[in-house]
Design a protein around this motif. Structure first.
Motif, mmCIF file in Angstrom:
data_model
loop_
_atom_site.group_PDB
_atom_site.id
_atom_site.type_symbol
_atom_site.label_atom_id
_atom_site.label_comp_id
_atom_site.label_asym_id
_atom_site.label_seq_id
_atom_site.Cartn_x
_atom_site.Cartn_y
_atom_site.Cartn_z
ATOM 1 N N ILE A 164 20.785 -33.841 32.028
ATOM 2 C CA ILE A 164 20.910 -32.735 32.079
ATOM 3 C C ILE A 164 21.428 -32.201 33.587
ATOM 4 N N ASP A 165 22.248 -31.494 33.598
ATOM 5 C CA ASP A 165 23.163 -31.140 34.751
ATOM 6 C C ASP A 165 23.168 -32.501 35.530
ATOM 7 N N ASP A 166 22.830 -32.458 36.944
ATOM 8 C CA ASP A 166 22.916 -33.727 37.589
ATOM 9 C C ASP A 166 21.945 -34.762 37.590
ATOM 10 N N LEU A 167 20.975 -34.561 36.532
ATOM 11 C CA LEU A 167 19.943 -35.456 36.595
ATOM 12 C C LEU A 167 20.123 -36.299 35.301
ATOM 13 N N LYS A 168 19.788 -37.728 35.320
ATOM 14 C CA LYS A 168 20.105 -38.636 34.319
ATOM 15 C C LYS A 168 18.701 -39.436 34.648
ATOM 16 N N LEU A 169 18.052 -39.519 33.095
ATOM 17 C CA LEU A 169 17.066 -40.411 33.045
ATOM 18 C C LEU A 169 17.337 -41.348 31.932
ATOM 19 N N CYS A 170 17.376 -42.832 32.344
ATOM 20 C CA CYS A 170 17.515 -43.825 31.455
ATOM 21 C C CYS A 170 16.375 -44.576 30.949
ATOM 22 N N PRO A 171 15.749 -44.503 29.836
ATOM 23 C CA PRO A 171 14.329 -45.111 29.368
ATOM 24 C C PRO A 171 14.776 -46.753 29.367
ATOM 25 N N SER A 172 15.924 -47.047 29.128
ATOM 26 C CA SER A 172 15.954 -48.683 28.765
ATOM 27 C C SER A 172 15.844 -49.325 30.156
ATOM 28 N N THR A 173 16.256 -48.681 30.898
ATOM 29 C CA THR A 173 16.264 -49.355 32.303
ATOM 30 C C THR A 173 15.003 -48.522 33.295
ATOM 31 N N GLN A 174 14.371 -47.922 32.935
ATOM 32 C CA GLN A 174 13.667 -47.058 33.386
ATOM 33 C C GLN A 174 13.805 -46.425 34.924
ATOM 34 N N THR A 175 15.096 -45.824 34.735
ATOM 35 C CA THR A 175 15.536 -45.444 36.291
ATOM 36 C C THR A 175 15.860 -44.014 35.925
ATOM 37 N N ILE B 270 6.081 -38.330 32.933
ATOM 38 C CA ILE B 270 6.133 -36.908 33.140
ATOM 39 C C ILE B 270 7.294 -36.228 33.016
ATOM 40 N N LEU B 271 8.224 -36.784 33.957
ATOM 41 C CA LEU B 271 9.583 -36.100 34.103
ATOM 42 C C LEU B 271 10.372 -36.366 32.684
ATOM 43 N N GLN B 272 10.232 -37.418 32.020
ATOM 44 C CA GLN B 272 10.610 -37.909 30.625
ATOM 45 C C GLN B 272 10.390 -36.628 29.741
ATOM 46 N N LEU B 273 8.881 -36.425 29.742
ATOM 47 C CA LEU B 273 8.227 -35.413 29.029
ATOM 48 C C LEU B 273 8.937 -33.991 29.067
ATOM 49 N N LEU B 274 9.042 -33.784 30.302
ATOM 50 C CA LEU B 274 9.594 -32.350 30.713
ATOM 51 C C LEU B 274 11.035 -32.173 30.090
ATOM 52 N N MET B 275 11.734 -33.390 30.572
ATOM 53 C CA MET B 275 13.117 -33.318 30.105
ATOM 54 C C MET B 275 13.334 -33.064 28.647
#
Length: 231
Positions: A136-147, A164-169
């Motif tokens: 989302i925009d400049d934010l990237k959440l990668c579940p496979s690496t938890q980064t 929490i961040l993942q749930l909000l995204m």
């Protein structure tokens, strides 16, 4: 099943022995330290712990100092044991990166439930690896690496903050209630006057604002939080 390894850092010898007797039959491998220095040494060693129970009042090095030093290099889940009614200890511990807190004296069943919820949360993290990358925009959440990356720079989040961040995204543009966050991430129903969700979100915001000028998480007073999608 591999037993879960717990590190208990508390100077109350009678309490720690009782906890060992109570928790060991539940499948936990218990290590006990009675002062902050030895607790820190164990917590930051090469030995793996699934959870640390950390008392605030400790000889040699208090619980807050131990927590700060652990968080420099380790993201091991930490359950703080605080004085009953001492809101400062609870809030300060969460600000420093504790995953949850429990006030002394506590009910052993409540402690067991908190431990199970945190361990379950950690066991869930590997399963998110099959989920898609969230961008989302400049934010990237990668579940496979938890980064998490913001503006192409990696940020460190505890397991609780990450989820929490993942749930909000996932629910971007929609309000996520505190009750949902508590049940889906913390593994328990939201209790009255519980500030833990607020503090975890505050920590997430603080970390994101180091790399981004845009406020990404909006507080909806009396309801919950919303991940803001920039126009």
């Amino acid at each position: 099943m591999q037993p879960k390894s717990l590190l208990i850092i508390d100077d109350d010898i009678s309490l720690t022995e009782l906890l060992k007797e109570y928790l060991s039959p539940q499948g936990y491998e218990i290590t006990i330290c009675h002062d902050g220095e030895s607790g820190l040494e164990f917590a930051t060693s090469n030995r793996h712990f699934d959870l640390i129970l950390l008392d605030v009042m400790l000889p040699k090095l208090d619980g807050f100092e131990v927590l700060k030093k652990i968080r420099v290099s380790h993201l091991t889940p930490i359950l703080m044991l605080t004085a009953k009614g001492d809101d400062f200890d609870r809030i300060f511990g969460l600000e420093l990166g504790a995953d949850d807190y429990l006030a002394k004296p506590f009910n052993h069943r409540e402690l067991s439930a908190r431990i199970k919820a945190i361990v379950r949360r950690m066991d869930y993290l590997p399963s998110v690896g099959s989920q898609q990358v969230l961008q989302i925009d400049d934010l990237k959440l990668c579940p496979s690496t938890q980064t998490v990356e913001c503006s192409s720079q990696q940020l460190e989040f505890t397991a609780t903050e990450f989820l929490i961040l993942q749930l909000l995204m996932i629910n971007k543009g929609a309000i996520v209630s505190k009750e949902d966050i508590s049940e889906k991430v913390m593994g328990r129903k939201l209790m009255a006057f519980d500030r833990s969700i607020d503090m975890h979100v505050s920590n997430i915001r603080r970390k994101l604002l180091k790399l981004s000028d845009n406020e990404k998480i909006k507080t909806i007073r009396g309801t919950g939080y919303l991940f803001v999608v920039q126009p």
